[in-house]
Scaffold this motif. Structure first.
Motif, PDB file in Angstrom:
ATOM      1  N   MET A  20      50.037-108.772  38.023  1.00  0.00           N
ATOM      2  CA  MET A  20      49.270-108.663  36.782  1.00  0.00           C
ATOM      3  C   MET A  20      48.890-107.210  36.546  1.00  0.00           C
ATOM      4  N   TYR A  21      48.806-106.842  35.282  1.00  0.00           N
ATOM      5  CA  TYR A  21      48.408-105.493  34.923  1.00  0.00           C
ATOM      6  C   TYR A  21      47.622-105.546  33.628  1.00  0.00           C
ATOM      7  N   THR A  22      46.869-104.525  33.359  1.00  0.00           N
ATOM      8  CA  THR A  22      46.090-104.460  32.122  1.00  0.00           C
ATOM      9  C   THR A  22      46.834-103.590  31.117  1.00  0.00           C
ATOM     10  N   THR A  23      46.675-103.928  29.873  1.00  0.00           N
ATOM     11  CA  THR A  23      47.319-103.134  28.828  1.00  0.00           C
ATOM     12  C   THR A  23      46.385-102.011  28.392  1.00  0.00           C
ATOM     13  N   GLU A  24      46.990-101.022  27.779  1.00  0.00           N
ATOM     14  CA  GLU A  24      46.205 -99.906  27.263  1.00  0.00           C
ATOM     15  C   GLU A  24      46.161-100.000  25.753  1.00  0.00           C
TER      16      GLU A  24
END
Length: 56
Positions: A20-24
């Motif tokens: 999982m990763y966060t968007t910018e």
């Protein structure tokens, strides 16, 4: 594949979870491109509706 075995001898197969990763947030250039694409899409839809009414 990760397997777990329950008390009764049944085997459960679980899917591998993706990382999982966060968007910018979008940059100002991306925001401008979104607005331009929206205007072009709106003009296209308006043109298609105009042609449909003029033909019928």
């Amino acid at each position: 594949m990760p397997y777990t075995q329950e008390e009764g001898g049944r085997i459960n197969n679980f899917a591998v979870e993706p990382k999982m990763y966060t968007t910018e947030p979008p940059t100002t250039t991306e925001k401008r491109n979104y607005i331009i694409a929206g205007v072009v899409a709106l003009a296209f839809v308006t043109g298609v509706v105009f042609v449909a009414f003029s033909v019928s």
